[in-house]
Motif scaffolding. Structure first.
Motif, mmCIF file in Angstrom:
data_model
loop_
_atom_site.group_PDB
_atom_site.id
_atom_site.type_symbol
_atom_site.label_atom_id
_atom_site.label_comp_id
_atom_site.label_asym_id
_atom_site.label_seq_id
_atom_site.Cartn_x
_atom_site.Cartn_y
_atom_site.Cartn_z
ATOM 1 N N UNK A 290 0.820 -1.204 0.000
ATOM 2 C CA UNK A 290 0.000 0.000 0.000
ATOM 3 C C UNK A 290 0.857 1.258 0.000
ATOM 4 N N UNK A 291 1.916 1.240 0.789
ATOM 5 C CA UNK A 291 2.783 2.405 0.862
ATOM 6 C C UNK A 291 3.476 2.649 -0.470
ATOM 7 N N UNK A 292 3.918 1.579 -1.123
ATOM 8 C CA UNK A 292 4.548 1.704 -2.440
ATOM 9 C C UNK A 292 3.572 2.312 -3.440
ATOM 10 N N UNK A 293 2.341 1.844 -3.434
ATOM 11 C CA UNK A 293 1.329 2.374 -4.348
ATOM 12 C C UNK A 293 1.095 3.859 -4.062
ATOM 13 N N UNK A 294 1.013 4.212 -2.780
ATOM 14 C CA UNK A 294 0.786 5.619 -2.425
ATOM 15 C C UNK A 294 1.982 6.481 -2.810
ATOM 16 N N UNK A 335 -2.211 7.176 4.328
ATOM 17 C CA UNK A 335 -2.040 5.728 4.185
ATOM 18 C C UNK A 335 -0.574 5.343 4.339
ATOM 19 N N UNK A 336 0.337 6.173 3.841
ATOM 20 C CA UNK A 336 1.761 5.948 4.108
ATOM 21 C C UNK A 336 2.025 5.827 5.605
ATOM 22 N N UNK A 377 -6.510 -0.026 11.390
ATOM 23 C CA UNK A 377 -6.023 1.117 10.625
ATOM 24 C C UNK A 377 -5.851 0.782 9.144
ATOM 25 N N UNK A 378 -5.430 -0.446 8.844
ATOM 26 C CA UNK A 378 -5.362 -0.841 7.437
ATOM 27 C C UNK A 378 -6.752 -0.840 6.800
#
Length: 467
Positions: A290-294, A335-336, A377-378
């Motif tokens: 998710x962090x990579x996508x953001x 989201x990061x 949180x996710x």
């Protein structure tokens, strides 16, 4: 005057407990001892529901085995059903972070269920000679099998919500992939221009990432379904009927709708927290993806004048108190931060699991706290990323088309036709002069116009071809 308190007793002595509360002396001491996070276990509805299900399954099983009389058993079961439906969650007041391997959580549940059951039988709170928190509600149990079993069941409930949120995000990315399937752009490796692709292909990778992590999370749930109910103190099953473990697990499965599996070796299962580590690892994987996508979304939308400016994220808030008109990518940013937290929680869970000693891990409360925070949180992060960002993304089509037209990266597609050296010349000359690769190749007579038009078609540039 009627007293506002009742006297309760434990091994440390007598204490006065407020008359209006359903918890008792063990919970009182825990509240005094563990003012740590400020979050009571009652703030985790899935855990309270799971505890009530475990206690209901135990009462039903003890009644079937003739260990608990029907009147007490039925009162306990009725109290557990009320709690499952949301009643008295505010009475579960012990801090989520606690010593004692979860004993205070189990005691809190025993006392609330006992006092609610006493009311149903017509007795006042604290009249434990009629129905006792330990002798009756906790019959055939120990914290060391109740707490991890309830924790695993609650995690199954919580993960269902996360899976739903992840599927919503996957679908949103897939929809954008379809919407952008005709938008040609330049791909990048190591932040440098590479070869063409479509914006749809770029977004389809995010949908695939989500799909793969949904599968990994479902695999992790399979390990969570193995429980040690009936193990009691260390896994030997002391103080239980030989039939209890199997029957209690079957009953809990029936009541909860979750297919639970009795652990093959209850002694091993009582001390092993590997399933929690496995689940946390998958949650960390989800967080990393998710962090990579953001990060990608922030890069692709950067600018708008001095950045990539390939896509537009929905404008959610003013971005600066000093720079007029500035809008920031606040949804990817939040989201990061969730991802950073989940990765940190994974380290906490790793250390807590490693620190277990001999027949019990005393640190399951911090494992539970960390897992529920990560899942909660996710789940919220996936939902806000879907609703407040991804569904509203638009493409800057004209800019992307112009960048493809002038890109030196098109020279890669010409390698099979003009050779690496000529393609290298065309790429470097395009960068030096600002002219297009196609223009330079035609000028030097390296390819004919019709062949060049064929080679530089979007469908040829973005997929393998038959030779």
């Amino acid at each position: 005057m009627e007293k506002n308190t009742r006297t309760e007793h434990d091994l440390l002595g007598d204490r006065e407990v407020p008359n209006n509360v359903y918890w008792g002396v063990h919970t009182l001491r825990a509240v005094e001892n563990y003012a740590i996070s400020g979050q009571p276990i009652g703030a985790i509805p899935a855990l309270i529901r799971a505890l009530a299900l475990v206690k209901q399954a135990a009462a039903k099983t003890n009644r079937k085995l003739g260990l608990l009389d029907p009147q007490r058993a039925e009162a306990i079961e009725a109290a557990c059903v009320d709690i499952q439906h949301g009643r008295l969650h505010d009475q579960f007041v012990v801090d989520v972070i606690q010593g004692g391997a979860g004993t205070s959580t189990n005691m809190n549940a025993n006392e609330v269920i006992a006092n609610l059951a006493l009311e149903k039988l017509g007795w006042p709170k604290g009249h434990y000679s009629a129905l006792h928190p330990l002798n009756d509600v906790n019959m055939s149990q120990s914290t060391n099998d109740v707490y991890p079993t309830a924790l695993k069941l609650a995690l199954v409930f919580a993960i269902d919500s996360l899976l739903e949120a992840m599927e919503g995000l996957r679908a949103a990315f897939a929809a954008k992939a379809e919407e952008f399937s005709d938008v040609l752009k330049i791909g990048r490796t190591q932040l440098q221009d590479a070869v063409p692709m479509t914006l749809g292909q770029e977004f389809s990778t995010y949908a695939v990432m989500m799909h793969e992590d949904i599968d990994r999370l479902r695999e992790a749930i399979a390990l969570i379904r193995e429980v040690n109910l009936g193990a009691t103190a260390i896994g030997t099953g002391i103080n239980t009927d030989i039939r209890y473990a199997k029957l209690a697990t079957e009953t809990l499965s029936e009541l909860s709708g979750v297919a639970l599996v009795p652990a093959h070796n209850l002694i091993e299962a009582t001390q092993d927290t590997g399933a929690f580590v496995q689940l946390s690892g998958v949650l960390k994987r989800v967080a990393c993806k998710l962090s990579k996508v953001c990060n990608d979304l922030r890069l692709l939308s950067s600018g708008p004048q001095a950045g990539f400016n390939e896509i537009n994220l929905p404008e959610r808030a003013a971005g600066s108190s000093i720079m007029p008109g500035k809008v920031n990518p606040v949804i990817p940013e939040v989201v990061n931060q969730i991802a950073f937290e989940v990765i940190g929680n994974d380290m906490t869970i790793t250390m807590a699991s490693e620190a277990g000693q001999l027949q019990l891990n005393a640190f399951e409360p911090i494992i539970a706290h960390s897992l529920f925070k990560s899942i909660e949180h996710l789940t919220a992060g996936c939902r806000t990323l879907t609703d407040n960002c991804v569904t509203g993304i638009t493409a800057n089509r004209d800019m992307l088309a112009e960048r493809v037209r002038v890109s030196a990266g098109l020279a890669t597609a010409l390698n099979p036709h003009i050779g690496y050296e000529n393609a290298t010349w065309a790429a470097r000359e395009a960068l030096r002069t600002g002219r297009s690769v196609a223009e330079l190749v035609l000028e030097r007579g390296l390819m004919a116009q019709d062949m060049l038009d064929t080679v530089l078609r979007a469908d040829v540039l973005t997929a393998p071809r038959a030779v």
